[in-house]
Motif scaffolding. Structure first.
Motif, short mmCIF file in Angstrom:
data_model
loop_
_atom_site.label_atom_id
_atom_site.label_comp_id
_atom_site.label_asym_id
_atom_site.label_seq_id
_atom_site.Cartn_x
_atom_site.Cartn_y
_atom_site.Cartn_z
N HIS A 1 -5.09 9.75 -1.17
CA HIS A 1 -5.53 9.46 -2.53
C HIS A 1 -4.67 8.43 -3.26
O HIS A 1 -4.61 8.43 -4.49
N ILE A 2 -4.01 7.57 -2.47
CA ILE A 2 -3.42 6.37 -3.06
C ILE A 2 -4.56 5.40 -3.37
O ILE A 2 -5.38 5.09 -2.50
N ARG A 3 -4.63 4.96 -4.61
CA ARG A 3 -5.74 4.09 -5.00
C ARG A 3 -5.51 2.67 -4.52
O ARG A 3 -4.51 2.04 -4.86
N ILE A 4 -6.44 2.20 -3.72
CA ILE A 4 -6.31 0.88 -3.10
C ILE A 4 -7.23 -0.15 -3.76
O ILE A 4 -6.88 -1.32 -3.92
N MET A 5 -8.43 0.30 -4.15
CA MET A 5 -9.44 -0.62 -4.69
C MET A 5 -9.84 -0.18 -6.10
O MET A 5 -10.13 1.00 -6.33
N GLU A 6 -9.91 -1.12 -7.02
CA GLU A 6 -10.20 -0.81 -8.42
C GLU A 6 -11.58 -0.19 -8.60
O GLU A 6 -11.76 0.79 -9.31
N ASN A 7 -12.58 -0.76 -7.96
CA ASN A 7 -13.95 -0.25 -8.12
C ASN A 7 -14.54 0.10 -6.76
O ASN A 7 -15.65 -0.32 -6.42
N GLY A 8 -13.81 0.88 -6.00
CA GLY A 8 -14.26 1.25 -4.67
C GLY A 8 -15.21 2.43 -4.68
O GLY A 8 -15.72 2.86 -5.71
N LYS A 29 -12.06 10.35 -7.91
CA LYS A 29 -11.63 9.02 -8.33
C LYS A 29 -12.22 7.99 -7.37
O LYS A 29 -12.70 8.32 -6.29
N ARG A 30 -12.16 6.74 -7.74
CA ARG A 30 -12.72 5.67 -6.92
C ARG A 30 -11.63 4.84 -6.26
O ARG A 30 -10.56 4.64 -6.82
N GLY A 31 -11.93 4.35 -5.07
CA GLY A 31 -11.06 3.41 -4.40
C GLY A 31 -9.87 4.00 -3.67
O GLY A 31 -8.92 3.27 -3.36
N CYS A 32 -9.89 5.30 -3.38
CA CYS A 32 -8.77 5.90 -2.63
C CYS A 32 -8.74 5.36 -1.21
O CYS A 32 -9.76 4.98 -0.63
N LEU A 33 -7.56 5.35 -0.62
CA LEU A 33 -7.39 4.86 0.75
C LEU A 33 -8.33 5.58 1.71
O LEU A 33 -8.87 4.97 2.64
N GLN A 34 -8.53 6.87 1.50
CA GLN A 34 -9.40 7.65 2.38
C GLN A 34 -10.80 7.06 2.47
O GLN A 34 -11.45 7.14 3.51
N LEU A 54 -13.55 -0.11 14.76
CA LEU A 54 -12.23 0.51 14.85
C LEU A 54 -11.14 -0.44 14.37
O LEU A 54 -10.15 -0.02 13.74
N THR A 55 -11.33 -1.74 14.63
CA THR A 55 -10.37 -2.74 14.15
C THR A 55 -10.36 -2.80 12.63
O THR A 55 -9.30 -2.85 12.00
N THR A 56 -11.55 -2.79 12.03
CA THR A 56 -11.65 -2.81 10.57
C THR A 56 -10.99 -1.58 9.96
O THR A 56 -10.20 -1.68 9.00
N LEU A 57 -11.29 -0.42 10.51
CA LEU A 57 -10.71 0.83 9.99
C LEU A 57 -9.19 0.81 10.13
O LEU A 57 -8.46 1.22 9.22
N SER A 58 -8.69 0.35 11.26
CA SER A 58 -7.26 0.30 11.52
C SER A 58 -6.55 -0.66 10.57
O SER A 58 -5.44 -0.39 10.10
N THR A 59 -7.19 -1.79 10.30
CA THR A 59 -6.62 -2.77 9.38
C THR A 59 -6.52 -2.18 7.97
O THR A 59 -5.53 -2.38 7.26
N ASN A 60 -7.54 -1.41 7.59
CA ASN A 60 -7.50 -0.74 6.29
C ASN A 60 -6.39 0.29 6.23
O ASN A 60 -5.69 0.42 5.21
N LEU A 61 -6.22 1.05 7.30
CA LEU A 61 -5.14 2.03 7.35
C LEU A 61 -3.79 1.34 7.22
O LEU A 61 -2.88 1.81 6.51
N ALA A 62 -3.65 0.21 7.91
CA ALA A 62 -2.38 -0.53 7.88
C ALA A 62 -2.03 -0.96 6.47
O ALA A 62 -0.85 -1.07 6.12
N TRP A 63 -3.03 -1.21 5.65
CA TRP A 63 -2.80 -1.55 4.24
C TRP A 63 -2.01 -0.43 3.56
O TRP A 63 -1.03 -0.66 2.86
N GLY A 64 -2.45 0.82 3.80
CA GLY A 64 -1.74 1.96 3.23
C GLY A 64 -0.38 2.16 3.87
O GLY A 64 0.62 2.46 3.18
N SER A 94 1.55 -0.04 5.10
CA SER A 94 2.49 -1.08 4.65
C SER A 94 3.19 -0.65 3.36
O SER A 94 4.37 -0.95 3.15
N ILE A 95 2.47 0.06 2.50
CA ILE A 95 3.07 0.58 1.26
C ILE A 95 4.17 1.58 1.61
O ILE A 95 5.26 1.56 1.03
N LEU A 96 3.87 2.46 2.56
CA LEU A 96 4.86 3.47 2.97
C LEU A 96 6.11 2.82 3.56
O LEU A 96 7.23 3.25 3.29
N ILE A 97 5.90 1.80 4.36
CA ILE A 97 7.05 1.12 5.00
C ILE A 97 7.93 0.47 3.93
O ILE A 97 9.17 0.55 3.99
#
Length: 410
Positions: free
Chosen positions: A248-255, A262-267, A322-332, A334-337
């Motif tokens: 539930h880290i918000r990634i997208m403003e109007n997702g 809520k809208r735009g959560c990483l999930q 799977l590549t698209t999903l993985s790239t999205n996960l990497a976005w989250g 990267s914040i943790l790193i």
């Protein structure tokens, strides 16, 4: 004379309490490190060797500990090595997911003494107690254990879990949130609860790839994104037990609208449901793919495992999804790193069955999203524990709890 007897009684009570505490200290040490001599135990708890031997004799008489023979000698007579008895305690470990649960019985050696049994349920299931009772009866029948042999129950589950008070704040019905009390009343056995991602993190820390690490993040990649954090060698829970809500880290403003409201959560862009949504959109368009051939007439039957299996057969659409999903996960990630500077990130959960089809794009995306100084030192690996890390973590959590419980009789 009466006062003298009262003082003697108090002294005896204090002496017995002290001895009880020493017994529990020794049990905890034997659980943590399976094989130890009386001399080693004596040094660790700073108590005389005769006292330790006396307590060990008590534990052996109660069938809680066993003497396993002689160990290596540093000169002189070989020491006797002691261990907890495998059948001294049994606990029931349960892991609840979004739609399914599973349960198993462990002995004191963290060994599974029953099959792992799955069942359909959720944290909001009105029949949760009945289903758990049925699965417990099944496991006891299969193992031949009487129910009195089960010392405690441990349950991991998704959501905002306050383990100290036994409450899951994510359960929809307010009156059902005190789940530890509900189940303790139902089973008549002490019941402990914890967040599922933290238990997977604990399982990895004790038995898996996070062993011997101090700062590791364990991500359970499924319908949601659970995060178990090992910080400075310990599992981190946060001030109120709510740490690790990566989903539930918000990634997208109007997702997309998330289940949390809520809208735009990483999930919503990196969870298993998004993978299915993307695949079904492509199937509806008639995109040439094994997915369209197999599920064109029945897209609602498609599962994440089907997509993974098609990717392994070389299906371009499945690999791309799977590549698209993985790239999205990497976005989250990267914040943790950037925040935690971990030495290791362990991915587990059903989606990691895709192996290199998710690992390679995650690594590539992190090179893009992270500062080189923070990303170059972190390893990204897939768990080798399969679906057992959470249950193993629950077992460790429960044994640690009961070995500190003043009401347990030893």
């Amino acid at each position: 004379m009466i006062l003298h007897k009262k003082e003697e009684t108090q002294k005896m009570a204090i002496s017995e309490l002290k001895r009880y505490k020493l017994r529990m200290q020794i049990i905890r040490l034997l659980y943590k490190r399976k094989l130890q001599s009386a001399s080693e135990l004596s040094k660790k708890i700073n108590v005389s060797l005769p006292t330790v031997r006396s307590i060990l004799e008590d534990l052996i008489a109660k069938k809680v500990a066993v003497a396993l023979g002689s160990g290596n000698s540093q000169g002189g007579r070989k020491p006797i090595i002691y261990s907890l008895a495998a059948d001294a305690f049994f606990i029931l470990a349960v892991e609840l997911g979004q739609y399914r649960g599973k349960a198993v019985i462990f002995n004191t050696m963290n060994e599974e003494v029953s099959p792992v049994r799955g069942f359909d349920t959720s944290i909001d299931d009105p029949l949760l107690e009945e289903k758990l009772e049925k699965i417990v009866d099944q496991l006891l029948t299969e193992t031949g254990l009487p129910d009195i042999k089960i010392t405690a129950v441990g349950i991991s589950m998704p959501g905002l879990v306050d383990s100290e008070n036994g409450i899951n704040r994510t359960i929809k019905r307010t009156e059902d949130r005190n789940i530890a009390a509900r189940l303790t009343k139902r089973f008549g056995i002490r019941t402990y609860i914890e967040n599922d991602a933290r238990m997977q993190g604990l399982g990895e820390l004790i038995f898996g790839k996070a062993r011997n690490t101090n700062n590791t993040l364990v991500i359970n990649w499924n319908w949601g994104l659970g995060l178990g954090m090992v910080l400075n060698g310990d599992i981190y829970s946060g001030a109120t037990g709510c740490a690790g809500e990566l989903s539930h880290i918000r990634i997208m403003e109007n997702g997309k609208l998330c289940e949390c409201g809520k809208r735009g959560c990483l999930q919503t862009i990196a969870g298993a449901q998004h993978l299915l949504d993307m695949a079904r959109e492509e199937i509806a368009r008639g995109t040439i793919s094994q997915l369209t051939s197999q599920f064109g007439e029945r897209p609602q039957e498609l599962t994440p495992v089907d997509i993974i299996n098609c990717a392994k057969k070389g299906d371009e659409l499945s690999i791309s999804l799977l590549t698209t999903l993985s790239t999205n996960l990497a976005w989250g990630i990267s914040i943790l790193i950037q925040l935690y500077n971990p030495e290791l990130i362990v991915l587990n959960g059903p989606l990691t069955q895709a192996g290199q089809f998710i690992l390679i794009p995650v690594r590539q995306a992190l090179n893009k999203y992270c500062l080189e100084s923070t990303s170059e030192s972190v390893r990204i690996e897939i768990s080798d524990m399969g679906e057992h890390s959470g249950l193993k973590g629950v077992a460790v959590m429960v044994f640690k709890k009961i070995f500190r419980d003043k009401s347990i009789e030893v």
